[in-house]
Design a protein around this motif. Structure first.
Motif, short mmCIF file in Angstrom:
data_model
loop_
_atom_site.label_atom_id
_atom_site.label_comp_id
_atom_site.label_asym_id
_atom_site.label_seq_id
_atom_site.Cartn_x
_atom_site.Cartn_y
_atom_site.Cartn_z
N LEU A 98 -9.33 -2.11 -1.30
CA LEU A 98 -8.34 -3.18 -2.05
C LEU A 98 -8.89 -3.40 -3.49
CD1 LEU A 98 -6.61 -4.83 1.09
CD2 LEU A 98 -5.53 -3.46 -0.71
N GLN A 111 1.76 4.89 0.85
CA GLN A 111 1.33 5.84 1.68
C GLN A 111 1.73 7.32 1.12
OE1 GLN A 111 -0.78 4.87 4.32
NE2 GLN A 111 -0.45 2.74 3.34
N SER A 141 -0.04 -4.68 3.30
CA SER A 141 -1.45 -4.75 3.65
C SER A 141 -1.57 -5.93 4.69
CB SER A 141 -2.14 -5.16 2.34
OG SER A 141 -3.67 -5.24 2.63
N GLN A 152 -8.53 -1.03 -6.07
CA GLN A 152 -7.01 -0.58 -6.25
C GLN A 152 -6.54 -1.81 -7.21
OE1 GLN A 152 -4.41 0.25 -2.74
NE2 GLN A 152 -6.56 0.41 -1.64
N ASP A 209 1.71 0.09 -7.94
CA ASP A 209 1.01 0.20 -6.60
C ASP A 209 -0.05 1.14 -6.51
OD1 ASP A 209 2.28 2.62 -5.78
OD2 ASP A 209 4.14 1.49 -5.85
N SER A 210 -0.72 1.20 -5.43
CA SER A 210 -1.77 2.25 -4.85
C SER A 210 -1.68 2.27 -3.52
CB SER A 210 -2.99 1.95 -5.61
OG SER A 210 -3.48 0.67 -5.29
N GLY A 211 -2.56 3.11 -2.86
CA GLY A 211 -3.04 3.06 -1.54
C GLY A 211 -4.34 3.66 -1.41
N PRO A 212 -4.73 3.53 -0.13
CA PRO A 212 -6.28 4.30 -0.03
C PRO A 212 -6.27 5.58 -0.35
CG PRO A 212 -5.47 3.02 2.12
CD PRO A 212 -4.22 3.00 1.05
N GLN A 249 0.60 -1.16 0.07
CA GLN A 249 -0.07 -0.11 -0.01
C GLN A 249 0.86 1.32 0.08
OE1 GLN A 249 -4.03 -0.09 0.46
NE2 GLN A 249 -2.74 -1.24 -1.12
#
Length: 191
Positions: A162, A63, A71, A165, A124-127, A61
């Protein structure tokens, strides 16, 4: 001695009861499907190299630009590298109208008109972070001469979950496959 075992057993059971349930994810299958007996170019995809941080079971994840976290609940349902390779092959097959594709190193007896060498340095990605794919690719003709190449960055928004994502990351891999197919289509006939 047994008076120490009961509290220890309860402590261990309590730790198990509070663990986060695991969810397993795969990149989505491509939207378009290839018709049977398509006669497009023969393409070898690979070597395909992923950044070290992508070669793990848990989803990473993002940030911030500098910080990633593992995760707690999301894991890949298999090899991310295999998922990426298979999604790229399916996308190339659809856009090139070809069923004559192979994923490196499975090339025994395969005579390619072109080879795509690919290095994915970020996926990648994050919330709170968009999905991002960064890749460097080279397109070689049948003689091994470089005909095209690029360093690219693609971004895709998602809703923060998730599942969203992973879907966004899959769309990025498909977009990369479309770019690779466009480069292949610019090659002169005969490689």
């Amino acid at each position: 001695m047994s008076r120490y075992l009961l509290p220890l057993a309860l402590l261990l059971l309590g730790g198990c009861a509070t663990s986060t349930p695991q969810a397993f994810y795969q990149l989505p299958a491509p939207a378009a499907q290839l018709p049977a007996n398509a006669a497009g170019p023969a393409v070898l995809l690979g070597p395909l190299q992923l950044a070290d941080y992508l070669q793990r079971e848990n989803l990473m994840q993002r940030q911030s630009d500098q910080r990633l976290s593992v995760s707690a609940s999301g894991r890949w349902a298999g090899s991310l590298q295999d998922d990426i390779g298979n999604l790229l092959l399916a996308t190339l097959a659809t856009h090139l109208h070809s069923s004559d594709l192979a994923l490196y190193p499975d090339r025994i007896g395969f005579s390619a008109q072109a080879q795509i060498i690919l290095n994915i340095s970020r996926l990648d990605s994050g919330p709170q972070q968009p999905a991002v794919l960064e890749a460097r690719w080279r397109l070689l003709d049948a003689r091994g001469q470089q005909r095209a190449g690029d360093l690219l960055q693609l971004r895709e928004e998602h809703d923060g979950s998730l599942e969203s994502q992973v879907a966004a990351q899959g769309r990025l891999v498909e977009r990369l496959g479309q770019r690779l197919a466009e480069a292949m289509q610019k090659l002169p006939a005969g490689g």
